[in-house]
Every structure is written in C-alpha cells, then in structure tokens.
Enzyme design. Structure first.
Site, mmCIF file in Angstrom:
data_model
loop_
_atom_site.group_PDB
_atom_site.id
_atom_site.type_symbol
_atom_site.label_atom_id
_atom_site.label_comp_id
_atom_site.label_asym_id
_atom_site.label_seq_id
_atom_site.Cartn_x
_atom_site.Cartn_y
_atom_site.Cartn_z
ATOM 1 N N SER A 120 57.593 -20.803 51.079
ATOM 2 C CA SER A 120 57.062 -19.795 51.131
ATOM 3 C C SER A 120 56.995 -19.675 53.388
ATOM 4 C CB SER A 120 55.845 -18.726 50.571
ATOM 5 O OG SER A 120 54.844 -19.630 50.740
ATOM 6 N N ASP A 363 45.592 -13.427 53.139
ATOM 7 C CA ASP A 363 46.363 -14.629 53.837
ATOM 8 C C ASP A 363 46.480 -15.328 54.646
ATOM 9 O OD1 ASP A 363 48.757 -15.217 53.610
ATOM 10 O OD2 ASP A 363 50.279 -14.025 53.616
ATOM 11 N N HIS A 366 50.393 -18.102 55.180
ATOM 12 C CA HIS A 366 51.775 -17.392 56.307
ATOM 13 C C HIS A 366 50.877 -16.436 57.748
ATOM 14 C CE1 HIS A 366 52.224 -17.362 52.203
ATOM 15 N NE2 HIS A 366 53.738 -17.435 52.299
#
Length: 392
Positions: A120, A363, A366
């Site tokens: 990702s 998160d 990312h």
C-alpha cells in the site's frame, strides 16, 4: 480495512520532547528566487536535512486541487489542524534537490508505461505522483479491479500510462487459516513469484518496486514446497529466519525474473527503499500514535536499527541485479528515502485517516497527501535526470 495490514510494525522510542523542532540556529528558509544547482549530478541525495520553506512555495497541489487523493490520505479534510508538515523540504548537504517539473516529466515519459509494484505504500507513492502530474494534465481513470488493487491511469495528451500493481510480498503467498479463521500470517513461497504482477512486465517501461511491512508478521517460509523456516512464528522445531531473510529472497526472486525475462529487455527498474512505520508508545492496536508536528534533526534519528537493515538488504540486492542487468540492457537504480523519512514522524495521517469503522487507531505507516511523500517523486525525477541526458 487496510489498517489490519501492519499489526507488527516496530514501535519507535524517542528521547526528544514531543514536538521536537530543530534548534533555532539550524532552521532555514528557502527562497526559490535563487536558481537551483542542477550541475551537481554526483551530489549525495541521501545525506541532508529538512528545511522550512516560505509558506505557499512548497506545495505542488492542495488537498482540494487534486481530485484523486484517497480519503484516508486527505489529512486536512479529516480534521488535521496544523499545516506546517507540508512546508518542509529535503535539502541535501552539498546541493539543491530540484523541484519536480510535471511538464518535463510528462514530456520525458511520453508514450511510456510506469508501474508501481508493491504494497500500500507503493500505492501511496503512485497517488502522490498522480496528484503532482495532474497539475499539468488531467489523467483518465482507465481501470480498477474488483478489490481496487490494480489501477491504471492514462495521461492522454502524452499517451503516458501510470499503473499500480498491488503485491504484498512480490512472491506467491497464501494467508494461513486456523479453525476456519484467517490468522494474519502467510505461507510465503520464496521461489515462486506472484503472477498477478509478473504478467504485466512485458508492457512496462519503468517499474518502481517497494515492499517490506508485510514481512513483519508470523509468516512461514517455503522453498520447493518445503517449509524451511519462519518469521516471528515462535514454533518449536521451526527456525526463525527473520524478516530480513524473507525480504532479501523476495527481491532476489523479482530481480532475477526480470533479468531472465527475454521480453523484458530494456526495462528500467527503480527500487524505493524501506519507509519505516513510526508508532510511539505502543503498536497500532495498542494505542500507538504519531502526533508530532515537526521533523527530527539528523541527531535525533538513530541509524542502524531494523529499518536500516531492511534498507541495506534492498540496496545489496539491486546492486547485484544491476550487474546482471547490464548484460540484457536492463537498468537498476535506487530511490533511497529511508534516512529522510525517518526524520518525518510528523507526516503520517495518524488519527486523521477518516476511518469510520476503526476509530481510535492511528495510521503511522502511510503518508498524508500533500506531504513529505511528494519528495519521493523529486528523488525519482532527479535520478532519471542523472541517468538520461535527454531528461530536460
């Protein structure tokens, strides 16, 4: 939910205060009225620091101007109040890293196909490039598979195709199931590649590989169908070979395949090095967070831990592939972002990733868009400029 993709990311422990800022005498303000130093093609991009730009000079796009930003990376839209994290620019010690030029880049890749292959974070990187290039030409969304793992965009005026091919391990992997439930661990066949991405290679001119975080799980490793060891499995009689071993073998397999692929001759392979997770005070599912609002200085970042080991393994494998690739006309280069990104704990979505189903989780893997990840494309552009005389 994609947050379940990295439960075993390392926890960072910093001695510095929460909103660590560089000492006042080390802060710099960049003024773009000064011409960039384009002549230093031998300049080491790895060693440098983050410097604060004048507000308004740093952004290629905004969270409103780029329509393709995924909701989970649109940190300002999701409630992040501070904006300074978008104003820091990477400055190598001995030269200036040129700003990205979308018109020049699209002219150079006209008629070509570029694919981001990996997890990702490969997708995150592609999304950044998509936004930057959108300032020059609006892309057309050409393809999305059912799981939204494979995407294709076309810049029609330049006939440039931009792809992302999702593969968590590069090699063939199946998730382990116990008593009918998925475990989050995988069986990795280190001598078999995932055909979902390899089948596209003959149509790709530039490929950017990146992978790493999924290897930090209780995975079992196989060769020739036989179990040879594991990663973090804690099982008696099964040797724990460590994530570095699996990462090395996966990249070896990918690069060897490309160099043995007759139809892939002339492909340009770039490896984006490992970008560390930056959870503090616990793992992602243990209350870990990343709420800093300033970068670290070089002195505040410890080099030599597991993240650096993974980066070094990747560098070693692409250097090995480079020697073999020269025989087939293939080019292998490195986009080395590890050190620079270790200094940017302020650039993650943190609590501002807009997930309605997993509230309370951060998160810290990312990167926000816009944000420090846009620098990866400045690195990418500069490496291409150095290697290709017609990149101007």
């Amino acid at each position: 939910c994609y947050m379940l993709h990295f439960p075993f990311s390392p926890i960072l422990k910093f001695a510095s205060k929460q909103d660590s800022a560089p000492p006042t005498n080390s802060l710099q303000i960049i003024n773009h009225s000064q011409p960039a130093d384009y002549s230093r093609s031998d300049c080491d991009l790895l060693n440098g620091s983050w410097v604060l730009e004048e507000k308004g000079n740093s952004l290629y796009y905004t969270n409103f101007s780029c329509p393709t930003i995924p909701h989970s990376k649109n940190c300002l839209l999701n409630g992040r109040a501070d904006e300074e994290f978008m104003q820091w620019r990477w400055e190598p010690e001995e030269c200036t890293l040129p700003r990205f030029n979308a018109k020049t880049f699209l002219t150079f890749v006209k008629g070509k196909t570029m694919a981001f292959i990996g997890d990702s974070l490969a997708r995150n990187h592609m999304e950044s490039l998509l936004c930057i290039l959108s300032s020059e030409e609006s892309p057309t969304d050409m393809y999305k598979d059912v799981e939204d793992k494979f995407r294709t965009w076309l810049f029609p005026r330049h006939n440039f195709t931009l792809m992302v091919l999702r593969t968590e391990f590069l090699v063939f992997a199946t998730e382990r199931v116990i008593n009918g439930s998925f475990t989050g661990g995988f069986d990795l066949h280190l001598d078999k590649l995932n055909g979902n991405w390899t089948q596209h290679l003959t149509n790709i001119d530039y490929v950017i590989f990146s992978d790493g975080h999924w290897f930090l799980r209780p995975n079992y490793l196989y060769e020739n169908g036989n179990l040879i060891g594991c990663v973090y499995c804690g099982e008696a009689g099964v040797q724990d070979l460590g994530p570095g071993y699996a990462i090395r073998r996966a990249f070896q397999a990918a690069f060897n395949y490309i160099n043995k692929c007759v139809e892939c001759s002339g492909i340009i392979v770039l490896l984006r090095t490992f970008s560390a997770g930056q959870f503090e005070q616990g793992a992602w599912n243990e209350g870990g967070f990343c709420n800093r609002t300033r970068p670290f200085t070089r002195d505040e970042v410890k080099i030599g831990d597991q993240d650096w080991e993974f980066r070094n393994i990747q560098i070693e494998e692409i250097e090995r592939a480079r020697k073999d690739g020269e025989k087939n006309g293939n080019m292998f280069e490195v986009v080395d972002v590890t050190r620079a990104m270790l200094m940017r704990p302020d650039g993650h979505p943190g609590a501002y990733w807009g997930n309605k189903w997993m509230k309370g989780y951060s998160d810290c893997i990312h990167w926000c868009l816009p944000g420090p990840i846009d620098t990866w494309n400045e690195f990418l552009q500069e490496i291409l400029r150095r290697k290709f005389p017609n990149f101007h």
